[in-house]
Design a protein around this motif. Structure first.
Motif, PDB file in Angstrom:
ATOM      1  N   MET A 135       0.841  -1.205   0.000  1.00 45.54           N
ATOM      2  CA  MET A 135       0.000   0.000   0.000  1.00 45.54           C
ATOM      3  C   MET A 135       0.875   1.253   0.000  1.00 45.54           C
ATOM      4  SD  MET A 135      -3.177  -1.093   2.487  1.00 45.54           S
ATOM      5  CE  MET A 135      -4.144   0.392   2.220  1.00 45.54           C
ATOM      6  N   ASN A 136       1.988   1.221   0.739  1.00 43.50           N
ATOM      7  CA  ASN A 136       2.860   2.395   0.826  1.00 43.50           C
ATOM      8  C   ASN A 136       3.512   2.747  -0.510  1.00 43.50           C
ATOM      9  OD1 ASN A 136       2.411   3.304   3.419  1.00 43.50           O
ATOM     10  ND2 ASN A 136       3.896   1.878   4.305  1.00 43.50           N
ATOM     11  N   ILE A 137       3.708   1.776  -1.393  1.00 43.55           N
ATOM     12  CA  ILE A 137       4.240   2.085  -2.727  1.00 43.55           C
ATOM     13  C   ILE A 137       3.344   3.106  -3.415  1.00 43.55           C
ATOM     14  CG2 ILE A 137       4.614   1.143  -5.060  1.00 43.55           C
ATOM     15  CD1 ILE A 137       5.501  -1.485  -3.666  1.00 43.55           C
ATOM     16  N   PHE A 138       2.039   2.896  -3.326  1.00 46.57           N
ATOM     17  CA  PHE A 138       1.076   3.800  -3.967  1.00 46.57           C
ATOM     18  C   PHE A 138       0.891   5.079  -3.154  1.00 46.57           C
ATOM     19  CE2 PHE A 138       0.190  -0.302  -5.802  1.00 46.57           C
ATOM     20  CZ  PHE A 138      -0.067   0.000  -7.126  1.00 46.57           C
ATOM     21  N   ILE A 139       0.811   4.954  -1.840  1.00 47.18           N
ATOM     22  CA  ILE A 139       0.573   6.127  -0.979  1.00 47.18           C
ATOM     23  C   ILE A 139       1.758   7.087  -1.033  1.00 47.18           C
ATOM     24  CG2 ILE A 139       0.268   6.837   1.428  1.00 47.18           C
ATOM     25  CD1 ILE A 139      -1.415   4.207   1.778  1.00 47.18           C
ATOM     26  N   GLU A 140       3.000   6.560  -1.053  1.00 45.15           N
ATOM     27  CA  GLU A 140       4.181   7.420  -1.148  1.00 45.15           C
ATOM     28  C   GLU A 140       4.338   7.986  -2.555  1.00 45.15           C
ATOM     29  OE1 GLU A 140       7.428   5.041   0.298  1.00 45.15           O
ATOM     30  OE2 GLU A 140       6.598   4.993   2.338  1.00 45.15           O
TER      31      GLU A 140
ATOM     32  N   ASP B 175      -1.371  12.451  -2.601  1.00 43.76           N
ATOM     33  CA  ASP B 175      -2.743  12.979  -2.584  1.00 43.76           C
ATOM     34  C   ASP B 175      -3.749  11.959  -3.127  1.00 43.76           C
ATOM     35  OD1 ASP B 175      -1.943  13.008  -5.252  1.00 43.76           O
ATOM     36  OD2 ASP B 175      -2.861  14.957  -5.691  1.00 43.76           O
ATOM     37  N   CYS B 176      -3.360  10.694  -3.144  1.00 41.84           N
ATOM     38  CA  CYS B 176      -4.230   9.680  -3.768  1.00 41.84           C
ATOM     39  C   CYS B 176      -5.599   9.637  -3.107  1.00 41.84           C
ATOM     40  CB  CYS B 176      -3.578   8.298  -3.759  1.00 41.84           C
ATOM     41  SG  CYS B 176      -3.543   7.457  -2.180  1.00 41.84           S
ATOM     42  N   GLU B 177      -6.574   9.356  -3.948  1.00 39.15           N
ATOM     43  CA  GLU B 177      -7.951   9.231  -3.471  1.00 39.15           C
ATOM     44  C   GLU B 177      -8.635   8.139  -4.284  1.00 39.15           C
ATOM     45  OE1 GLU B 177     -12.074  11.775  -2.980  1.00 39.15           O
ATOM     46  OE2 GLU B 177     -10.305  12.772  -3.763  1.00 39.15           O
ATOM     47  N   ILE B 178      -9.284   7.242  -3.572  1.00 34.00           N
ATOM     48  CA  ILE B 178     -10.065   6.196  -4.233  1.00 34.00           C
ATOM     49  C   ILE B 178     -11.526   6.529  -4.029  1.00 34.00           C
ATOM     50  CG2 ILE B 178     -10.730   3.774  -4.193  1.00 34.00           C
ATOM     51  CD1 ILE B 178      -7.871   3.044  -3.638  1.00 34.00           C
ATOM     52  N   THR B 179     -12.264   6.548  -5.120  1.00 39.71           N
ATOM     53  CA  THR B 179     -13.706   6.767  -5.094  1.00 39.71           C
ATOM     54  C   THR B 179     -14.366   5.459  -5.495  1.00 39.71           C
ATOM     55  OG1 THR B 179     -13.358   9.051  -5.790  1.00 39.71           O
ATOM     56  CG2 THR B 179     -15.597   8.169  -5.994  1.00 39.71           C
ATOM     57  N   ILE B 180     -15.333   5.027  -4.703  1.00 48.66           N
ATOM     58  CA  ILE B 180     -16.037   3.786  -4.997  1.00 48.66           C
ATOM     59  C   ILE B 180     -17.235   4.103  -5.892  1.00 48.66           C
ATOM     60  CG2 ILE B 180     -17.284   1.822  -4.010  1.00 48.66           C
ATOM     61  CD1 ILE B 180     -14.242   1.935  -3.402  1.00 48.66           C
ATOM     62  N   GLU B 181     -17.283   3.427  -7.031  1.00 48.94           N
ATOM     63  CA  GLU B 181     -18.366   3.617  -7.990  1.00 48.94           C
ATOM     64  C   GLU B 181     -19.525   2.657  -7.737  1.00 48.94           C
ATOM     65  OE1 GLU B 181     -18.347   5.921 -10.886  1.00 48.94           O
ATOM     66  OE2 GLU B 181     -17.013   6.738  -9.353  1.00 48.94           O
ATOM     67  N   GLN B 182     -19.209   1.423  -7.369  1.00 51.50           N
ATOM     68  CA  GLN B 182     -20.251   0.419  -7.177  1.00 51.50           C
ATOM     69  C   GLN B 182     -19.736  -0.660  -6.228  1.00 51.50           C
ATOM     70  OE1 GLN B 182     -21.340  -1.787 -10.710  1.00 51.50           O
ATOM     71  NE2 GLN B 182     -23.228  -2.509  -9.812  1.00 51.50           N
ATOM     72  N   ILE B 183     -20.642  -1.141  -5.383  1.00 46.91           N
ATOM     73  CA  ILE B 183     -20.333  -2.251  -4.481  1.00 46.91           C
ATOM     74  C   ILE B 183     -21.418  -3.307  -4.642  1.00 46.91           C
ATOM     75  CG2 ILE B 183     -20.253  -3.002  -2.066  1.00 46.91           C
ATOM     76  CD1 ILE B 183     -19.141  -0.329  -1.319  1.00 46.91           C
TER      77      ILE B 183
ATOM     78  N   ILE C 153     -12.278   4.204  -8.707  1.00 45.64           N
ATOM     79  CA  ILE C 153     -11.430   5.113  -9.487  1.00 45.64           C
ATOM     80  C   ILE C 153     -10.309   5.577  -8.556  1.00 45.64           C
ATOM     81  CG2 ILE C 153     -11.280   7.305 -10.725  1.00 45.64           C
ATOM     82  CD1 ILE C 153     -14.271   6.983 -11.380  1.00 45.64           C
ATOM     83  N   PHE C 154      -9.073   5.438  -9.021  1.00 46.82           N
ATOM     84  CA  PHE C 154      -7.896   5.902  -8.285  1.00 46.82           C
ATOM     85  C   PHE C 154      -7.408   7.169  -8.959  1.00 46.82           C
ATOM     86  CE2 PHE C 154      -3.317   6.229  -7.778  1.00 46.82           C
ATOM     87  CZ  PHE C 154      -3.084   5.900  -6.446  1.00 46.82           C
ATOM     88  N   LYS C 155      -7.311   8.258  -8.168  1.00 47.10           N
ATOM     89  CA  LYS C 155      -6.788   9.525  -8.687  1.00 47.10           C
ATOM     90  C   LYS C 155      -5.635   9.965  -7.787  1.00 47.10           C
ATOM     91  CE  LYS C 155     -11.175  11.245 -10.468  1.00 47.10           C
ATOM     92  NZ  LYS C 155     -12.176  12.310 -10.405  1.00 47.10           N
ATOM     93  N   GLY C 156      -4.649  10.593  -8.390  1.00 44.46           N
ATOM     94  CA  GLY C 156      -3.544  11.115  -7.602  1.00 44.46           C
ATOM     95  C   GLY C 156      -2.496  11.766  -8.485  1.00 44.46           C
ATOM     96  N   THR C 157      -1.589  12.479  -7.823  1.00 40.72           N
ATOM     97  CA  THR C 157      -0.484  13.137  -8.511  1.00 40.72           C
ATOM     98  C   THR C 157       0.810  12.470  -8.080  1.00 40.72           C
ATOM     99  OG1 THR C 157      -1.739  15.207  -8.339  1.00 40.72           O
ATOM    100  CG2 THR C 157       0.573  15.382  -9.008  1.00 40.72           C
TER     101      THR C 157
ATOM    102  N   LYS D  21       2.977  14.098 -12.670  1.00 43.18           N
ATOM    103  CA  LYS D  21       1.789  13.897 -13.513  1.00 43.18           C
ATOM    104  C   LYS D  21       0.625  13.336 -12.701  1.00 43.18           C
ATOM    105  CE  LYS D  21       4.260  13.459 -17.785  1.00 43.18           C
ATOM    106  NZ  LYS D  21       3.807  14.375 -18.772  1.00 43.18           N
ATOM    107  N   LYS D  22      -0.574  13.706 -13.154  1.00 41.79           N
ATOM    108  CA  LYS D  22      -1.797  13.204 -12.528  1.00 41.79           C
ATOM    109  C   LYS D  22      -2.240  11.921 -13.209  1.00 41.79           C
ATOM    110  CE  LYS D  22      -3.614  17.681 -11.056  1.00 41.79           C
ATOM    111  NZ  LYS D  22      -3.419  17.462  -9.650  1.00 41.79           N
ATOM    112  N   VAL D  23      -2.814  11.024 -12.415  1.00 42.77           N
ATOM    113  CA  VAL D  23      -3.358   9.784 -12.974  1.00 42.77           C
ATOM    114  C   VAL D  23      -4.827   9.658 -12.566  1.00 42.77           C
ATOM    115  CG1 VAL D  23      -1.142   8.579 -13.006  1.00 42.77           C
ATOM    116  CG2 VAL D  23      -2.641   8.348 -11.020  1.00 42.77           C
ATOM    117  N   ASN D  24      -5.554   8.957 -13.408  1.00 43.21           N
ATOM    118  CA  ASN D  24      -6.967   8.673 -13.161  1.00 43.21           C
ATOM    119  C   ASN D  24      -7.208   7.281 -13.733  1.00 43.21           C
ATOM    120  OD1 ASN D  24      -9.776   8.497 -13.223  1.00 43.21           O
ATOM    121  ND2 ASN D  24     -10.041  10.649 -13.742  1.00 43.21           N
ATOM    122  N   ILE D  25      -7.267   6.274 -12.848  1.00 44.26           N
ATOM    123  CA  ILE D  25      -7.327   4.874 -13.261  1.00 44.26           C
ATOM    124  C   ILE D  25      -8.587   4.214 -12.714  1.00 44.26           C
ATOM    125  CG2 ILE D  25      -6.165   2.627 -13.074  1.00 44.26           C
ATOM    126  CD1 ILE D  25      -4.619   4.631 -14.733  1.00 44.26           C
ATOM    127  N   ASN D  26      -9.290   3.498 -13.586  1.00 46.15           N
ATOM    128  CA  ASN D  26     -10.434   2.681 -13.155  1.00 46.15           C
ATOM    129  C   ASN D  26      -9.946   1.280 -12.831  1.00 46.15           C
ATOM    130  OD1 ASN D  26     -12.454   4.654 -13.643  1.00 46.15           O
ATOM    131  ND2 ASN D  26     -12.314   4.202 -15.823  1.00 46.15           N
TER     132      ASN D  26
END
Length: 190
Positions: free
Chosen positions: A100-105, A109-117, A129-133, A146-151
């Motif tokens: 998890m720290n690989i992504f958090i570091e 500013d990473c943020e995960i938004t849940i679209e459906q459960i 959706i994972f967003k972050g810089t 760079k910013k990323v926006n990944i589903n």
């Protein structure tokens, strides 16, 4: 003698019809007992679903969006298993934290938004959706800014205590790397 009445009285349906006043209360009693016995199982199921949903929400909010891995450890099984695109990357708490720290570091500013459960028994399926810089070191790669926006999607299995036992994560890793500015070099064909 009336032939019609004699035939009807001897018909098997008439014999059953006479027993209905005796059988109906017995069937009703069995249904009441059966339904009453099933009620506690329903309550346990509702409680388990609530625990699973609360733990998943905490996993996303505290772990991913706030970077508080200590809280995640309280809702994950000690032998938590995590796979990314089919590759096992964690088999216990310490490896979970490191992964998890690989992504958090890499994306502070990473943020995960849940679209459906979708929740079925002890399994939870989530589209996210994972967003972050990329302002930090991501694995062994220098920050790109760079910013990323990944589903992606995750399938989680929860144990009998409602803790996360296994998580299978699927996302387009190539798309993530391309959003960071990496490109594929075509193979040399001779």
């Amino acid at each position: 003698m009336d032939f019609k009445n004699t035939v009807l009285q001897n018909h098997p349906f008439c014999a059953v019809k006479k027993k209905i006043p005796v059988i109906a209360p017995a069937i009703l009693l069995l249904l009441l007992v059966f339904c009453k016995e099933r009620q506690p199982n329903t309550d346990v199921r509702v409680t388990m679903e609530s625990t699973i949903k609360a733990n998943f929400e905490s996993f996303i909010k505290n772990g991913w969006n706030n970077g508080d891995i200590k809280k995640v450890k309280t809702i994950a099984d000690e032998n938590y298993i995590r796979t990314l695109n089919g590759i096992t990357v964690a088999t216990h708490h310490n490896e979970m934290e490191a992964n998890m720290n690989i992504f958090i570091e890499g994306f502070p500013d990473c943020e995960i938004t849940i679209e459906q459960i979708i929740l079925k028994d002890n399994n939870l399926f989530a589209q996210w959706i994972f967003k972050g810089t990329n302002n930090g070191v991501f694995g062994e790669s220098a920050p790109t800014g760079k910013k990323v926006n990944i589903n992606g999607c995750s399938t989680l299995l929860f144990n009998e205590q409602g803790k996360i036992a296994k998580e299978d994560v699927y996302y387009n890793e190539l798309e993530l790397l391309q959003q960071l500015g990496y490109s594929l070099i075509p193979p040399i064909l001779e």
